[in-house]
Scaffold this motif. Structure first.
Motif, short mmCIF file in Angstrom:
data_model
loop_
_atom_site.label_atom_id
_atom_site.label_comp_id
_atom_site.label_asym_id
_atom_site.label_seq_id
_atom_site.Cartn_x
_atom_site.Cartn_y
_atom_site.Cartn_z
N CYS A 253 -2.40 -35.27 -11.63
CA CYS A 253 -2.23 -36.52 -12.37
C CYS A 253 -0.84 -37.11 -12.15
N ALA A 254 -0.64 -38.32 -12.64
CA ALA A 254 0.65 -39.00 -12.47
C ALA A 254 1.77 -38.26 -13.18
N GLY A 255 1.47 -37.69 -14.34
CA GLY A 255 2.50 -36.95 -15.08
C GLY A 255 3.02 -35.77 -14.29
N CYS A 256 2.13 -35.01 -13.68
CA CYS A 256 2.54 -33.87 -12.86
C CYS A 256 3.30 -34.32 -11.62
N HIS A 257 2.77 -35.32 -10.93
CA HIS A 257 3.38 -35.77 -9.68
C HIS A 257 4.79 -36.31 -9.90
N THR A 258 4.96 -37.16 -10.90
CA THR A 258 6.27 -37.77 -11.11
C THR A 258 7.30 -36.74 -11.58
N THR A 259 6.87 -35.76 -12.37
CA THR A 259 7.81 -34.72 -12.81
C THR A 259 8.24 -33.85 -11.65
N LEU A 260 7.30 -33.41 -10.84
CA LEU A 260 7.64 -32.58 -9.69
C LEU A 260 8.50 -33.32 -8.69
N ALA A 261 8.34 -34.65 -8.62
CA ALA A 261 9.14 -35.47 -7.71
C ALA A 261 10.50 -35.84 -8.30
N GLY A 262 10.69 -35.55 -9.60
CA GLY A 262 11.97 -35.86 -10.25
C GLY A 262 12.12 -37.30 -10.69
N THR A 263 10.99 -38.01 -10.85
CA THR A 263 11.06 -39.43 -11.21
C THR A 263 10.43 -39.76 -12.56
N HIS A 264 10.01 -38.76 -13.32
CA HIS A 264 9.38 -39.02 -14.61
C HIS A 264 10.43 -39.54 -15.60
N ALA A 265 10.08 -40.58 -16.33
CA ALA A 265 11.03 -41.22 -17.23
C ALA A 265 11.47 -40.33 -18.38
N ASP A 266 10.65 -39.35 -18.75
CA ASP A 266 10.96 -38.50 -19.90
C ASP A 266 11.45 -37.10 -19.52
N VAL A 267 11.75 -36.88 -18.25
CA VAL A 267 12.24 -35.58 -17.79
C VAL A 267 13.56 -35.79 -17.06
N ARG A 268 14.60 -35.10 -17.51
CA ARG A 268 15.91 -35.23 -16.88
C ARG A 268 16.35 -33.88 -16.35
N PHE A 269 16.75 -33.89 -15.08
CA PHE A 269 17.18 -32.67 -14.40
C PHE A 269 18.69 -32.68 -14.26
N VAL A 270 19.34 -31.62 -14.71
CA VAL A 270 20.79 -31.47 -14.56
C VAL A 270 21.01 -30.46 -13.45
N VAL A 271 21.43 -30.95 -12.28
CA VAL A 271 21.68 -30.10 -11.12
C VAL A 271 23.16 -30.26 -10.77
N PRO A 272 24.02 -29.36 -11.23
CA PRO A 272 25.46 -29.55 -11.01
C PRO A 272 25.82 -29.52 -9.53
N GLU A 273 26.55 -30.54 -9.09
CA GLU A 273 26.99 -30.58 -7.70
C GLU A 273 28.33 -29.88 -7.53
#
Length: 423
Positions: free
Chosen positions: A102-122
């Motif tokens: 579904c769109a929810g799974c795809h966008t989260t796995l792609a890092g583009t879901h509006a309600d999921v934020r990924f903190v990846v320290p550079e």
């Protein structure tokens, strides 16, 4: 049918825990949604009394499997961030199952879901200002009506102040916010005890080489022989195994590292070997970040009016020196992190070689890590005592620990090379 936990290799217990939590989260969300339905509408749609959907015991049991804060722990390559990302996708799944389609799974796995934020320290750490901003955004109402999810892939890099900001949010969570933290362990050096006490821990293990090889064969189409070699050489790290199987440069770097023990013939050779290892790590890191650095600088300069000819363009660029300097600082921190990561990969390979020598000396009934240099390990086992090999292995592990505590990499590597030569 593909599903979000398919890439979590060799972790059946963790997958079972997360699937139960996903079902519990969907039950909680559905119950909350039902509570908002007007009484008249609810009366028209209430199921029969014996329907499973109305069983309060099932909802309570399901709810106990879900909590608002999680910590994923495990050795490098075990899939901590993969598990967190997959769980985030399952929470946003429109079907409530983690279907992967579904769109929810795809966008989260792609890092583009509006309600999921990924903190990846550079860089080397996560600062308090960044954490406060993320916590504030995560406390908002989810736009999709499901969950706000904050994923911190390296929570062990939180500064003390950033950890305190996160702790306050975890202690007083918003009703629809979930925190997913990834750390090597629950030791106080990796995550504070107070944060740990408020989270549920999912402990991951190093995947067996057979499971990694199966993924390389079935998912990536890599030949069985290459897949088996790469899985063993990567010591259970799926991403590293994929790079070794696909990237000739990664294989050449590994071969150069495994040739180092033969070069240690004296003090001068030790310093030369240390310089070669450091230079290789710096070159690898520079190549990894060069494209990103150039794109970031070009984007910032364009945003600040670089190349513009209108009134005020020149003065705008002059006034942007502070922003450019801040960008350079962040890029330098990212380059330092990339250098240390590249160096650590080399040290892991080197430790694997001395481990193989030790298993040959002790006739241990285990498979070697580096099957392609098994002959060299056998030769070394005939020259060194098991005690000397163990001291060499400890020197490599000690170098890794020293670098993690911010000892200058060159000093730590030079000391290690001398210890390897002396035995």
């Amino acid at each position: 049918m593909p599903e979000v936990f398919a890439d979590l290799v060799g972790q059946p217990e963790a997958v079972d825990t997360l699937r139960r939590a996903t079902a519990a989260a969907e039950a909680i969300r559905a119950t909350a949604a039902a509570d908002t339905v007007p009484a008249s509408a609810a009366a028209e749609t209430v199921p029969a009394a014996d329907s499973p959907e109305t069983a309060p015991v099932e909802v309570a049991t399901a709810g106990s499997a879900m909590t608002h804060a999680w910590i994923f722990t495990g050795p490098p390559g075990s899939g901590r961030s993969v598990a967190a990302r997959a769980f985030a996708a399952a929470l946003q799944c429109l079907r409530g199952t983690g279907c992967g389609e579904c769109a929810g799974c795809h966008t989260t796995l792609a890092g583009t879901h509006a309600d999921v934020r990924f903190v990846v320290p550079e860089g080397l750490s996560i600062g308090v200002s960044e954490m406060r901003a993320l916590v504030l955004r995560a406390a908002s109402t989810p736009s999709g009506g499901r969950w706000q999810v904050l994923v911190i892939t390296d929570a062990d890099r939180l500064t003390e102040a950033a950890g305190n900001a996160l702790l306050k949010a975890i202690e007083e969570p918003s009703p629809r916010t979930v925190f997913l933290l990834c750390t090597p362990s629950t030791h106080p050096d990796d995550i504070s005890v107070t944060i740990r006490s408020r989270c549920r821990v999912v402990a991951l293990r190093q995947p067996p080489a057979e499971a990694v090889a199966m993924v390389l064969r079935d998912r990536d189409g890599i030949g069985p022989d290459v897949a088996a070699w790469a899985a063993a050489a990567a010591q259970g790290h799926v991403g590293r195994a994929h790079r070794l199987a696909r990237d000739p440069d990664a294989r050449r770097r590994r071969e150069a590292v495994l040739a180092l023990p033969r070069r240690l013939t004296g003090v001068g050779a030790c310093f030369d070997a240390a310089s070669a290892l450091i230079d290789a790590a710096e070159a690898e890191a520079a190549a990894a970040v060069a494209e990103t650095d150039a794109a970031e600088r070009a984007a910032l300069e364009t945003a600040l009016g670089a190349g513009g000819t209108g009134r005020g363009a020149t003065s705008a660029i002059r006034g942007a020196a502070g922003q450019l300097k801040d960008l350079e600082r962040r890029q330098k921190s990212r380059a330092t992190r990339a250098q240390r990561d590249a160096l650590d990969r080399a040290l892991v390979d080197l430790a694997g070689f001395y481990r193989d020598v030790l298993t040959v000396s002790l006739r241990a009934p285990v498979e070697p890590v580096h099957t392609d240099v098994a002959g060299m390990a056998t030769t070394a086992a005939g020259k060194w005592t098991p005690e000397g090999t163990l001291r060499r292995l400890e020197a490599v592990l000690g170098c890794r620990a020293a670098i993690e505590t911010n000892v200058k990499p060159r000093i730590a590597v030079e000391a290690m090379m001398l210890a390897l030569w002396r035995g």
